[in-house]
Design an enzyme around this catalytic site. Structure first.
Site, PDB file in Angstrom:
ATOM      1  N   GLU A  85       0.821  -1.217   0.000  1.00 46.67           N
ATOM      2  CA  GLU A  85       0.000   0.000   0.000  1.00 46.67           C
ATOM      3  C   GLU A  85       0.852   1.262   0.000  1.00 46.67           C
ATOM      4  O   GLU A  85       1.710   1.438   0.870  1.00 46.67           O
ATOM      5  CB  GLU A  85      -0.910  -0.030   1.241  1.00 46.67           C
ATOM      6  N   LYS A 269      -7.087  -0.952  11.677  1.00 46.62           N
ATOM      7  CA  LYS A 269      -6.464  -1.406  10.423  1.00 46.62           C
ATOM      8  C   LYS A 269      -5.291  -0.482  10.076  1.00 46.62           C
ATOM      9  O   LYS A 269      -4.237  -0.930   9.617  1.00 46.62           O
ATOM     10  CB  LYS A 269      -7.519  -1.418   9.302  1.00 46.62           C
ATOM     11  N   ASP A 285       4.783 -14.277  12.039  1.00 44.02           N
ATOM     12  CA  ASP A 285       3.439 -14.756  11.680  1.00 44.02           C
ATOM     13  C   ASP A 285       2.434 -13.609  11.861  1.00 44.02           C
ATOM     14  O   ASP A 285       1.964 -13.346  12.966  1.00 44.02           O
ATOM     15  CB  ASP A 285       3.108 -15.956  12.587  1.00 44.02           C
ATOM     16  N   HIS A 383      -2.891   9.630  -1.349  1.00 41.16           N
ATOM     17  CA  HIS A 383      -3.127   8.293  -1.897  1.00 41.16           C
ATOM     18  C   HIS A 383      -3.198   8.335  -3.408  1.00 41.16           C
ATOM     19  O   HIS A 383      -2.670   7.481  -4.088  1.00 41.16           O
ATOM     20  CB  HIS A 383      -4.460   7.754  -1.367  1.00 41.16           C
TER      21      HIS A 383
HETATM   22  C1  MEV Z   1      -5.931   2.757   5.112  1.00 42.44           C
HETATM   23  O1  MEV Z   1      -5.131   1.647   4.797  1.00 42.44           O
HETATM   24  C2  MEV Z   1      -5.895   3.029   6.597  1.00 42.44           C
HETATM   25  C3  MEV Z   1      -6.840   4.120   7.095  1.00 42.44           C
HETATM   26  O2  MEV Z   1      -8.169   3.852   6.652  1.00 42.44           O
HETATM   27  C4  MEV Z   1      -6.769   4.124   8.593  1.00 42.44           C
HETATM   28  C5  MEV Z   1      -7.788   5.014   9.276  1.00 42.44           C
HETATM   29  O3  MEV Z   1      -8.842   5.260   8.707  1.00 42.44           O
HETATM   30  O4  MEV Z   1      -7.504   5.394  10.425  1.00 42.44           O
HETATM   31  C6  MEV Z   1      -6.459   5.473   6.517  1.00 42.44           C
END
Ligand code: MEV
Length: 430
Positions: A85, A269, A285, A383
Site C-alpha cells: 500500500e 487497520k 506470523d 493516496h
Molecule cells: C488505510 O489503509 C488506513 C486508514 O483507513 C486508517 C484510518 O482510517 O484510520 C487510513
C-alpha cells in the site's frame, strides 16, 4: 548485531533504489554479505522457498521499504516494512520525524509468556478436576518443560497453570487448562504445542476427563507491548490547517473509534498497516498478530481502539498504543528467510521483546499518520498521487515516464487506465 548510527538519512526518498540500499547499509553498519540479500529478487531463492511450504511454484514479491527517523527508547532504528500500500512507509517516516523532536517513542513489553490451552470434556465435577490439576501444578510444569530443554536451559519454559471453567457451551460444560509458557526470543507456537501434547495425558489421568484440543492461544494478552509518544502542537500544522485544529481533530477521531466498532475496525487497520509491515519484513506470523490484536481490542466485550490520543499538559498531542505481539527473532521464517535475517540486522535487534517494542512504536506512528491526514485534508490526495503511479505502471509506463504520466493524471483529475494510456502515448510521441 550492528545498530543504526542514525535513522535520519537526508533526501532518502529522492535517492535511486541502489543508493537507498547503500545509504541504509552505511547507516546501519551492514556489510556486503547482508546487503547482497536485498539484491536477490524477492529476497528468497526458489530452492529455499521449497523448504518453507508445500507445492511451491514461484515466489510472490512485495515491495520492501525502509522507514526513517525512528528514535525508540533513545535508539536510532531504520525500519524495514513490507507492504503493497502506498503512503504507509512515507507516513510512518514523517510521523517519526515529528515525534523525535519530543524525544521519539518510549516503548516497553511484557515477558514472552504465551498461553497454551487444553480442552477437557466429560467431567462430572469440573471444580474438583480443577483442584486436582492445581494440586499437581509443579509436577505438571516439570513435565511441560521436557518439551524444550534448550529453552528451559536459557531461562524460559513453563511458568504456571491456570484453570477456566466454561459452564455453558454448545458442547456442554468444559474445563480449560491454561499453560503459561515463556518462549523467550521465539514466537513459541512449536514449543507451546509440544508442551501441551506432553501434558494432556496427565491431565486426562488426573481428572478422569477426555482431553481434546491442545493448542496455543493467539490472544497473547500476557505478551503485550506498549508505545507512547508526544507531538508538539506546532509540528502538527500543515498547509492551511493550524496545529490546534489538527491535534483536536486527531483526539476527536480517536474518540469516534473508541466509541464505534465500525470506525474502530478501520482505525485499528491503520495501526496494523505499520505493525504487519514490520512483522512480515522480519519473517513473523502476521496472522497470529492480527488475530491477537483484534481479540485484544474486543476484550471489554466491545471492539475498541487499540490506541489512545489525548491532550497533554503543555497543549501537546499524546498517544499510546498497547497490543499483544507474539514475535520471534529466532525460529521459523525469521531464520530461514534470508531477507528476514537481513531486516533483523538492519533493525539491530536480537531479542523478541525489543522487536515487539519497535513494532508497537511503528503501529503508533502509522495511526498518527492516518489520523493526521483524516483530521485535515483527508487521505485521498496523497493516496491518489501514489495510486496514479501504479496506474501509470499498469498502463505500461517505465522509468521516468511513470512519474510524468502520473503527474498529468493527477493534474487533470483523471486517474484511470484509459487516461494513463493516452498520456503515455502522447509522451512517447514527443
Ligand atoms: C488505510 O489503509 C488506513 C486508514 O483507513 C486508517 C484510518 O482510517 O484510520 C487510513
Amino acid at each position: 548485531m550492528p545498530r543504526a548510527r542514525t535513522s535520519r538519512i537526508a533526501g532518502f526518498y529522492n535517492l535511486s533504489l541502489p543508493e537507498r540500499l547503500e545509504q541504509a547499509a552505511i547507516a546501519a553498519g551492514l556489510d556486503d554479505e547482508w546487503t547482497a540479500m536485498y539484491r536477490v529478487a524477492g529476497g528468497l531463492e526458489p530452492g529455499q522457498a521449497e523448504h518453507m511450504i508445500e507445492n511451491v511454484v514461484g515466489i510472490f514479491g512485495l515491495p520492501l521499504g525502509i522507514a526513517t527517523n525512528f528514535l525508540i527508547n533513545g535508539v536510532e532504528r531504520l525500519i524495514p516494512m513490507v507492504i503493497e500500500e502506498p503512503s504507509v512507509v512515507a507516513g510512518a517516516s514523517y510521523m517519526a520525524k515529528l515525534a523525535r523532536a519530543s524525544g521519539g517513542f518510549l516503548a516497553e513489553s511484557d515477558p514472552s509468556e504465551m498461553i497454551g490451552q487444553i480442552q477437557v470434556l466429560d467431567l462430572p465435577d469440573p471444580n474438583q478436576a480443577a483442584e486436582r490439576i492445581l494440586a499437581q501444578e509443579d509436577a505438571l510444569l516439570a513435565q511441560a518443560n521436557l518439551a524444550d530443554e534448550t529453552l528451559v536451559s536459557l531461562g524460559g519454559g513453563a511458568r504456571s497453570i491456570e484453570i477456566r471453567i466454561l459452564e455453558q457451551t454448545a458442547a456442554g460444560p468444559m474445563l480449560i487448562v491454561h499453560l503459561i509458557f515463556d518462549t523467550l526470543d521465539a514466537m513459541g507456537a512449536n514449543s507451546v504445542n509440544t508442551a501441551l501434547e506432553k501434558l494432556a495425558p496427565s491431565i486426562a489421568q488426573l481428572t478422569g476427563g477426555r482431553t481434546q484440543l491442545r493448542i496455543l492461544s493467539n490472544l497473547a494478552d500476557r505478551r503485550l507491548a506498549r508505545a507512547r509518544c508526544q507531538v508538539a502542537v506546532k509540528s502538527l500544522a500543515f498547509d492551511e490547517f493550524p496545529g490546534e485544529q489538527v491535534r483536536d481533530g486527531i483526539i476527536e477521531a480517536w474518540a469516534f473509534a473508541d466509541a464505534d466498532p465500525y470506525r474502530a475496525a478501520t482505525h485499528n487497520k491503520g495501526i496494523m498497516n505499520g505493525v504487519d509491515a514490520v512483522v512480515v519484513a522480519t519473517g513473523n506470523d502476521w496472522r497470529a498478530v492480527e488475530a491477537g490484536a483484534h481479540a485484544f481490542a474486543a476484550r471489554s466485550s466491545r471492539y475498541r481502539s487499540l490506541s489512545t490520543w489525548s491532550l497533554g499538559k503543555q497543549g501537546q498531542l499524546e498517544g499510546t498504543l498497547e497490543l499483544p505481539l507474539a514475535l520471534g527473532t529466532i525460529g521459523g521464517a525469521t531464520r530461514v528467510h534470508p531477507l528476514a535475517r537481513a531486516n533483523l540486522a538492519l533493525l539491530g535487534v536480537q531479542h523478541a521483546r525489543e522487536l515487539a517494542e519497535i513494532v508497537a512504536a511503528v503501529g503508533l506512528a502509522q495511526n498518527l499518520a492516518a489520523l493526521r491526514a483524516l483530521a485535515s485534508e483527508g487521505i485521498q490526495r496523497g493516496h491518489m498521487e501514489l495510486h496514479a503511479r501504479q496506474v501509470a505502471i499498469a498502463a505500461g509506463a517505465e522509468g521516468e515516464l511513470i512519474e510524468r504520466v502520473a503527474r498529468q493524471m493527477v493534474a487533470s483529475d483523471k486517474i484511470n487506465l484509459e487516461a494513463a494510456g493516452e498520456f503515455l502515448r502522447a509522451e512517447e510521441a514527443c
